[in-house]
Design a protein around this motif. Structure first.
Motif, PDB file in Angstrom:
ATOM      1  N   PRO A 196       0.629  -0.996   0.345  1.00 20.12           N
ATOM      2  CA  PRO A 196       0.033   0.050  -0.273  1.00 20.12           C
ATOM      3  C   PRO A 196       0.707   1.549   0.135  1.00 20.12           C
ATOM      4  CG  PRO A 196      -0.318  -1.652   1.899  1.00 20.12           C
ATOM      5  CD  PRO A 196       1.012  -1.969   1.558  1.00 20.12           C
ATOM      6  N   VAL A 197       0.545   2.042  -0.496  1.00 17.24           N
ATOM      7  CA  VAL A 197       0.719   3.702  -0.464  1.00 17.24           C
ATOM      8  C   VAL A 197       0.269   4.877   0.450  1.00 17.24           C
ATOM      9  CG1 VAL A 197       1.942   5.642  -2.076  1.00 17.24           C
ATOM     10  CG2 VAL A 197       2.327   2.595  -2.709  1.00 17.24           C
ATOM     11  N   ILE A 198       0.986   5.666   1.233  1.00 15.75           N
ATOM     12  CA  ILE A 198       0.263   7.107   1.165  1.00 15.75           C
ATOM     13  C   ILE A 198       1.078   8.175   0.389  1.00 15.75           C
ATOM     14  CG2 ILE A 198       0.021   8.265   3.645  1.00 15.75           C
ATOM     15  CD1 ILE A 198       0.212   5.700   5.344  1.00 15.75           C
ATOM     16  N   ALA A 199       0.624   9.399  -0.087  1.00 14.28           N
ATOM     17  CA  ALA A 199       0.891   9.763  -1.304  1.00 14.28           C
ATOM     18  C   ALA A 199       0.960  11.237  -0.558  1.00 14.28           C
ATOM     19  CB  ALA A 199       0.763   9.414  -2.549  1.00 14.28           C
ATOM     20  N   ALA A 200       1.942  12.117  -0.139  1.00 13.05           N
ATOM     21  CA  ALA A 200       0.934  13.055  -0.124  1.00 13.05           C
ATOM     22  C   ALA A 200       1.341  14.987  -1.061  1.00 13.05           C
ATOM     23  CB  ALA A 200       2.060  14.283   1.547  1.00 13.05           C
ATOM     24  N   ILE A 201      -0.100  15.546  -1.196  1.00 16.30           N
ATOM     25  CA  ILE A 201       0.355  16.617  -2.066  1.00 16.30           C
ATOM     26  C   ILE A 201      -0.322  17.898  -1.090  1.00 16.30           C
ATOM     27  CG2 ILE A 201      -0.826  17.127  -4.058  1.00 16.30           C
ATOM     28  CD1 ILE A 201      -1.402  13.990  -3.374  1.00 16.30           C
ATOM     29  N   GLY A 202       1.020  18.905  -1.202  1.00 18.29           N
ATOM     30  CA  GLY A 202       0.860  19.865  -0.339  1.00 18.29           C
ATOM     31  C   GLY A 202      -1.001  20.977  -1.016  1.00 18.29           C
ATOM     32  N   SER A 203      -0.913  21.998  -0.196  1.00 13.58           N
ATOM     33  CA  SER A 203      -1.986  22.947  -1.016  1.00 13.58           C
ATOM     34  C   SER A 203      -1.257  23.777  -2.132  1.00 13.58           C
ATOM     35  CB  SER A 203      -3.248  23.520   0.242  1.00 13.58           C
ATOM     36  OG  SER A 203      -1.113  24.095   0.817  1.00 13.58           O
ATOM     37  N   GLU A 204      -2.619  24.315  -2.477  1.00  9.26           N
ATOM     38  CA  GLU A 204      -1.809  25.364  -4.138  1.00  9.26           C
ATOM     39  C   GLU A 204      -0.680  26.491  -4.038  1.00  9.26           C
ATOM     40  OE1 GLU A 204      -4.198  29.657  -3.196  1.00  9.26           O
ATOM     41  OE2 GLU A 204      -5.610  27.471  -4.389  1.00  9.26           O
ATOM     42  N   ARG A 205      -0.207  26.880  -2.768  1.00  6.34           N
ATOM     43  CA  ARG A 205       0.428  27.425  -2.200  1.00  6.34           C
ATOM     44  C   ARG A 205       2.196  25.650  -2.574  1.00  6.34           C
ATOM     45  NH1 ARG A 205      -2.224  30.418   0.682  1.00  6.34           N
ATOM     46  NH2 ARG A 205      -3.071  32.661  -0.529  1.00  6.34           N
ATOM     47  N   GLY A 206       2.276  24.580  -2.508  1.00  7.92           N
ATOM     48  CA  GLY A 206       3.335  24.072  -1.597  1.00  7.92           C
ATOM     49  C   GLY A 206       3.281  23.477   0.015  1.00  7.92           C
ATOM     50  N   TRP A 207       3.907  22.904   0.260  1.00  8.96           N
ATOM     51  CA  TRP A 207       5.019  23.034   1.917  1.00  8.96           C
ATOM     52  C   TRP A 207       5.743  23.880   2.234  1.00  8.96           C
ATOM     53  CZ3 TRP A 207       1.545  19.254   2.954  1.00  8.96           C
ATOM     54  CH2 TRP A 207       1.485  18.081   1.992  1.00  8.96           C
ATOM     55  N   THR A 208       5.532  23.987   3.650  1.00  7.09           N
ATOM     56  CA  THR A 208       6.844  24.936   4.022  1.00  7.09           C
ATOM     57  C   THR A 208       7.849  23.935   4.135  1.00  7.09           C
ATOM     58  OG1 THR A 208       6.360  24.489   6.300  1.00  7.09           O
ATOM     59  CG2 THR A 208       5.169  25.760   4.891  1.00  7.09           C
ATOM     60  N   ASP A 209       9.025  24.792   4.599  1.00  5.27           N
ATOM     61  CA  ASP A 209      11.013  23.748   4.600  1.00  5.27           C
ATOM     62  C   ASP A 209      10.469  22.910   5.852  1.00  5.27           C
ATOM     63  OD1 ASP A 209      12.013  24.512   1.894  1.00  5.27           O
ATOM     64  OD2 ASP A 209      12.698  26.282   3.203  1.00  5.27           O
ATOM     65  N   LYS A 210       9.368  23.522   7.011  1.00  2.00           N
ATOM     66  CA  LYS A 210       9.135  22.887   7.902  1.00  2.00           C
ATOM     67  C   LYS A 210       8.386  21.845   7.599  1.00  2.00           C
ATOM     68  CE  LYS A 210       6.838  23.686  12.634  1.00  2.00           C
ATOM     69  NZ  LYS A 210       6.485  24.302  13.709  1.00  2.00           N
TER      70      LYS A 210
END
Length: 251
Positions: A196-210
């Protein structure tokens, strides 16, 4: 409407003309007594329903359901998705449900617009209805589970046992979409239907470095899909298709 879905308690009851499904059967499919239509039990079997009687006075459709299939079970892919604009979320939920994603975890992110989480669609019940629409589009009976979280930390906490299993080499394959210095292209990652896979997709401004650091510390591999910036709904649908195709489940 490619399938009429019913709760298990409803499958033996007549269907009202005023019900959305009843109206579709009569006014769109133009079904008559003796005709069949595709039906299924939510979370259960799919099959054929035969109309035994149409009562014009009571405005009800009587039918008999015969199960014939498994209802197209969900695929072994969960998604963490940063809250997009509500109008995008409607399309996103329908599309990933049509792909057969098993779980969707909607989450607030550090760069995401906080007001989006105040929309009606931020309620699990409303999101589930949209996922059901995508399930109907796919002709399936299995609706993805939906969870709503305030932050990525909260989201990963809810999945902590799965993440820990992966770190210990026993569980899910963890993927994070990010077009900022990704480790590899998503299309080059090998996936298997057995893992199984878990895929993470950020919101429209993407991820922060944190958030990137948090995901990497949790075992997520940052993958890219080219340099073009996509809407969250587009990225989620494209990534889901790429992963499921690599798994071999889109045959």
């Amino acid at each position: 409407m490619n399938i009429c879905l019913f709760e298990k308690s409803q499958i033996d009851l007549p269907l009202s003309f005023d019900d959305e499904r009843g109206a579709h059967i009569l006014n769109v499919l133009h079904k008559k007594q003796g005709d069949d239509f595709t039906a299924g039990i939510i979370g259960g079997q799919s099959g054929v329903a035969t109309i035994t009687r149409i009562d014009e006075t009571a405005r009800q459709i009587f039918f008999e359901f015969k199960p014939t299939g498994d209802g197209k079970p969900l695929n072994p892919l969960k998604m963490i998705i940063g809250f997009p604009r509500p109008i995008q979320l409607k399309r996103l939920l329908r599309d990933i449900a049509a792909l057969g994603i098993s779980e969707v975890h909607l989450t607030g992110t550090e760069l995401g617009e906080k007001s989006y989480m105040q929309s009606d669609l931020a309620q699990p019940e409303a999101a589930w209805k949209l996922l059901r629409e995508g399930t109907v589009q796919a002709g399936s009976t299995h609706v993805p589970a939906v969870f709503v979280h305030t932050t990525l930390v909260e989201t990963l906490g809810s999945l902590s046992q799965l993440v820990l299993s992966y770190v210990e080499g026993k569980g899910e394959q963890l993927i994070c979409l990010d077009n900022v210095n990704p480790a590899c292209p998503l299309g080059e990652v090998q996936f298997s239907a057995d893992v199984p896979v878990i895929a993470a997709i950020g919101s429209e401004r993407g991820w922060t470095d944190k958030e990137r650091s948090l995901l990497e510390q949790s075992g997520f591999i940052r993958c890219g899909m080219g340099s073009r910036i996509m809407r969250t709904e587009t990225a989620a649908t494209v990534a889901g298709a790429i992963i499921l195709n690599s798994m071999g489940v889109l045959k």
